[in-house]
Design a protein around this motif. Structure first.
Motif, short mmCIF file in Angstrom:
data_model
loop_
_atom_site.label_atom_id
_atom_site.label_comp_id
_atom_site.label_asym_id
_atom_site.label_seq_id
_atom_site.Cartn_x
_atom_site.Cartn_y
_atom_site.Cartn_z
N LYS A 28 0.85 -1.18 0.00
CA LYS A 28 0.00 0.00 0.00
C LYS A 28 0.89 1.24 0.00
CE LYS A 28 -3.41 -2.86 0.75
NZ LYS A 28 -3.68 -3.78 -0.26
N TYR A 138 -9.12 -2.33 1.45
CA TYR A 138 -9.73 -2.70 0.17
C TYR A 138 -8.81 -2.28 -0.96
CZ TYR A 138 -13.09 -3.08 -3.61
OH TYR A 138 -13.71 -3.42 -4.78
N ARG A 139 -8.40 -3.22 -1.72
CA ARG A 139 -7.49 -3.00 -2.85
C ARG A 139 -6.26 -2.23 -2.39
NH1 ARG A 139 -10.72 -3.16 -8.37
NH2 ARG A 139 -12.44 -4.45 -7.65
N ASP A 140 -6.08 -1.01 -2.86
CA ASP A 140 -4.91 -0.23 -2.49
C ASP A 140 -5.19 0.78 -1.38
OD1 ASP A 140 -3.36 -1.54 -4.31
OD2 ASP A 140 -3.67 -0.09 -5.91
#
Length: 183
Positions: A28, A138-140
């Motif tokens: 991230k 969530y995701r990035d």
């Protein structure tokens, strides 16, 4: 033989899931920190005091991140919007070093409201609250949603009974300890 294969597959899945528990920390690029700042008026009735807190616009909220040697490696602040919300984005890498969100603290700094300007320690806003677990992964996106934090009126502020006045400027040793409690 079938039981042995099932046992091996189960062990591999379990080992993979244990390793994946911290995968959200990797890859991230930024850490998002958000929350809400409200004004709580103690002069109202119980129901209004609990449910009737009003959002404060223009309150300053800060985040301080320390490195492994407890030195400040990041300081940032944000002002709340008309809904009392703030949202800060911290780069995951500062000067080539990774920011550990667990070494970051958020606290209330100031309120522009002439009446509702005494920080309270509900949810740790006055002394500072440490980022522990992200609320959203969530995701990035890694996001910590904290609070709500509250300011109140000077009439509602309880004086500290243990503080002794030792300084000529009206400050006390307890005030100095409180201002550094979040570090």
């Amino acid at each position: 033989m079938d039981k042995f294969v099932v046992l091996i597959i189960s062990a591999l899945l379990l080992t993979g899931s244990v390793g994946a528990m911290d995968d959200w920390k990797e890859g991230k690029e930024a850490i998002h920190v958000g929350g809400k700042v409200l004004c709580q008026d103690c002069t109202e009735g119980w129901k209004q005091w609990i449910d009737g807190a009003k959002p404060l616009q223009g309150c300053k909220v800060s985040v301080t991140c320390l490195d492994d040697r407890s030195r400040v490696m990041y300081y940032g602040s944000d002002l709340t919007d008309e809904a009392g919300d703030f949202d800060m984005i911290i780069n995951k890498y500062i000067n080539g070093k990774a920011v550990n969100a667990e070494n970051c603290f958020l606290r209330l700094v100031s309120s522009p409201d002439p009446v509702c300007n005494v920080a309270t320690d509900f949810a740790g806003g006055k002394t500072g609250v440490k980022l522990h677990r992200p609320t959203v992964v969530y995701r990035d996106v890694i996001k910590y949603v904290l609070g709500p934090f509250y300011y109140t009126t000077p009439m509602c502020d309880e004086p500290d009974a243990t503080a002794t006045n030792n300084g000529d400027d009206g400050s006390s040793d307890e005030d100095a300890k409180d201002s550094n409690a979040w570090i």
